[in-house]
Design an enzyme around this catalytic site. Structure first.
Site, PDB file in Angstrom:
ATOM      1  N   TYR A 102     -16.283   2.367   9.415  1.00  0.00           N
ATOM      2  CA  TYR A 102     -14.821   2.341   9.418  1.00  0.00           C
ATOM      3  C   TYR A 102     -14.284   2.850  10.749  1.00  0.00           C
ATOM      4  O   TYR A 102     -13.414   2.220  11.370  1.00  0.00           O
ATOM      5  CB  TYR A 102     -14.275   3.187   8.270  1.00  0.00           C
ATOM      6  N   LEU A 139      -0.539  -2.675   9.026  1.00  0.00           N
ATOM      7  CA  LEU A 139      -1.119  -1.561   8.277  1.00  0.00           C
ATOM      8  C   LEU A 139      -2.268  -2.005   7.377  1.00  0.00           C
ATOM      9  O   LEU A 139      -2.978  -1.162   6.826  1.00  0.00           O
ATOM     10  CB  LEU A 139      -0.045  -0.878   7.422  1.00  0.00           C
ATOM     11  N   ASP A 146       0.064  -8.634   1.341  1.00  0.00           N
ATOM     12  CA  ASP A 146      -0.909  -7.664   0.845  1.00  0.00           C
ATOM     13  C   ASP A 146      -1.825  -8.370  -0.153  1.00  0.00           C
ATOM     14  O   ASP A 146      -1.355  -9.130  -0.999  1.00  0.00           O
ATOM     15  CB  ASP A 146      -0.191  -6.493   0.162  1.00  0.00           C
ATOM     16  N   GLY A 168       0.820  -1.208   0.000  1.00  0.00           N
ATOM     17  CA  GLY A 168       0.000   0.000   0.000  1.00  0.00           C
ATOM     18  C   GLY A 168       0.850   1.253   0.000  1.00  0.00           C
ATOM     19  O   GLY A 168       2.090   1.196  -0.012  1.00  0.00           O
ATOM     20  N   PHE A 169       0.174   2.376   0.019  1.00  0.00           N
ATOM     21  CA  PHE A 169       0.853   3.672  -0.023  1.00  0.00           C
ATOM     22  C   PHE A 169       1.821   3.838   1.149  1.00  0.00           C
ATOM     23  O   PHE A 169       3.038   3.992   0.959  1.00  0.00           O
ATOM     24  CB  PHE A 169      -0.209   4.770  -0.047  1.00  0.00           C
ATOM     25  N   ILE A 170       1.321   3.781   2.374  1.00  0.00           N
ATOM     26  CA  ILE A 170       2.192   3.951   3.540  1.00  0.00           C
ATOM     27  C   ILE A 170       3.100   2.736   3.709  1.00  0.00           C
ATOM     28  O   ILE A 170       4.292   2.861   3.986  1.00  0.00           O
ATOM     29  CB  ILE A 170       1.365   4.191   4.816  1.00  0.00           C
ATOM     30  N   GLY A 227      -3.767  -1.800  -2.347  1.00  0.00           N
ATOM     31  CA  GLY A 227      -2.343  -1.660  -2.611  1.00  0.00           C
ATOM     32  C   GLY A 227      -2.030  -1.989  -4.063  1.00  0.00           C
ATOM     33  O   GLY A 227      -2.915  -2.341  -4.846  1.00  0.00           O
ATOM     34  N   ALA A 261      -1.907   0.249  13.125  1.00  0.00           N
ATOM     35  CA  ALA A 261      -2.219   1.543  12.511  1.00  0.00           C
ATOM     36  C   ALA A 261      -3.720   1.773  12.584  1.00  0.00           C
ATOM     37  O   ALA A 261      -4.500   1.146  11.875  1.00  0.00           O
ATOM     38  CB  ALA A 261      -1.754   1.562  11.065  1.00  0.00           C
TER      39      ALA A 261
END
Length: 333
Positions: A153, A80, A31, A10-12, A36, A121
């Site tokens: 969420y 994450l 993942d 993913g991004f982070i 992602g 996270a």
């Protein structure tokens, strides 16, 4: 050190993987690529420097046997993996809840079995509909009704926090919880409602920037490498176990002001368009009017201070999105 990163494509997660590899660690990624992308980690996989130190598994964190194997191999775990983005949550409510709640409990149980330190996270979403600022880790929580799936969420991430703290208190699991506030930078996509990459892409194409609501809602933004630094610092801080930390920036800006700033920074001829929430998200949506963190707690714990200001963040995203657009043009030609 061997590091396991769930959601590592993913991004982070990809930026965290890169930082750990730069430090000399072995990095294991799992993942399912729901949000992602292999493109995020392709440069890492192709790097001779990181050869034989990066191991990628395309699978779900609900694969118990694989998660036991990876957790047993690794020394620490950064969790994450999660359903992210307002649009994704609204489009996939059941899957989002299952991944966020069941997936996190699975991680916590396995980390307890192997006595592995784990960072969870979480999200600034858990604060709900507060109007005051800054938001402090001990603030009360204010949500909308359960009929508004936008809050599913936030509730699922809060449940993750409760579960993590329960494992800490009853089983002694060394767990750290981070509430991330609007992380931004290269590799982030606007596909799931992320505002800055969406605005930047529109500006670079000289299209109107689509602002949901009236634009008076405000946010702070944090550069992804600052966030990664915070996550790694907290993982190394013994006193952080069993605690919740805000990780975010300090420059508050309204979404309308943000749009104007991006148009100017991108040297764009774009204007902007206000779109009512009911048109943008159809149903089940409510917004948080204000989201600004207090970072006093993490500052005292590890000396965290955001190093990259908003103007620099926007320039980094603009440069990245330009490279993506130019690459696509080259391929199409």
């Amino acid at each position: 050190m061997r590091v396991l990163i769930t959601g590592g494509a993913g991004f982070i997660g990809s930026h965290l993987a890169e930082a750990c590899l730069e430090k000399g660690d072995e990095v294991y990624i799992i993942d399912d690529l729901s949000t992602g992308s292999l493109a995020n980690i392709e440069p890492l996989r192709n790097s001779k420097r990181f050869k034989n130190r990066l191991f990628v598994h395309i699978d779900t964190i609900l694969n118990h046997d694989l998660m036991e194997e990876l957790t047993g191999i690794c020394d620490i775990v950064f969790h994450l993996a999660a359903a992210v983005g307002v649009r994704y949550i609204l489009d996939n409510p059941l899957k989002s809840i299952k991944i966020n709640v069941q997936g996190t409990e699975e991680i916590l149980e396995i980390c307890t079995k192997f006595k592995k330190r784990v960072l969870i996270a979480s999200s600034s979403e858990v604060y709900g509909k507060h109007l005051h600022a800054p938001l402090v880790e001990t603030d009360n929580i204010i949500y909308g009704p359960s009929s508004k799936f936008r809050w599913s969420y936030a509730a699922s991430k809060l449940m993750d926090e409760f579960t993590a703290l329960a494992y800490y208190r009853t089983k002694g699991l060394q767990v750290v919880i981070t509430r991330l506030f609007n992380t931004v930078g290269p590799r982030q996509t606007g596909a799931y409602g992320m505002v800055i990459p969406r605005f930047v892409t529109q500006a670079l194409k000289n299209k109107p920037l689509t602002i949901y609501g009236d634009g008076t809602q405000s946010r702070t933004f944090t550069f992804v490498k600052d966030v990664v630094s915070a996550l790694m610092g907290l993982m190394e801080c013994e006193e952080a176990a069993g605690e919740v930390f805000n990780v975010g920036g300090t420059q508050e800006i309204t979404i309308l002001e943000l749009a104007k700033k991006i148009i100017k920074a991108a040297d764009s001829s774009s204007g902007y368009q206000l779109i009512p929430y009911e048109q943008a998200f159809a149903r089940d949506f409510e917004d948080m009017q204000r989201r600004v963190p207090s970072i006093e707690k993490i500052r005292k714990a590890i000396g965290f201070e955001p190093q990259v200001n908003l103007d620099e963040i926007l320039q980094q995203v603009i440069d990245y999105q330009k490279s993506i657009i130019n690459r696509q043009l080259t391929i199409n030609n």
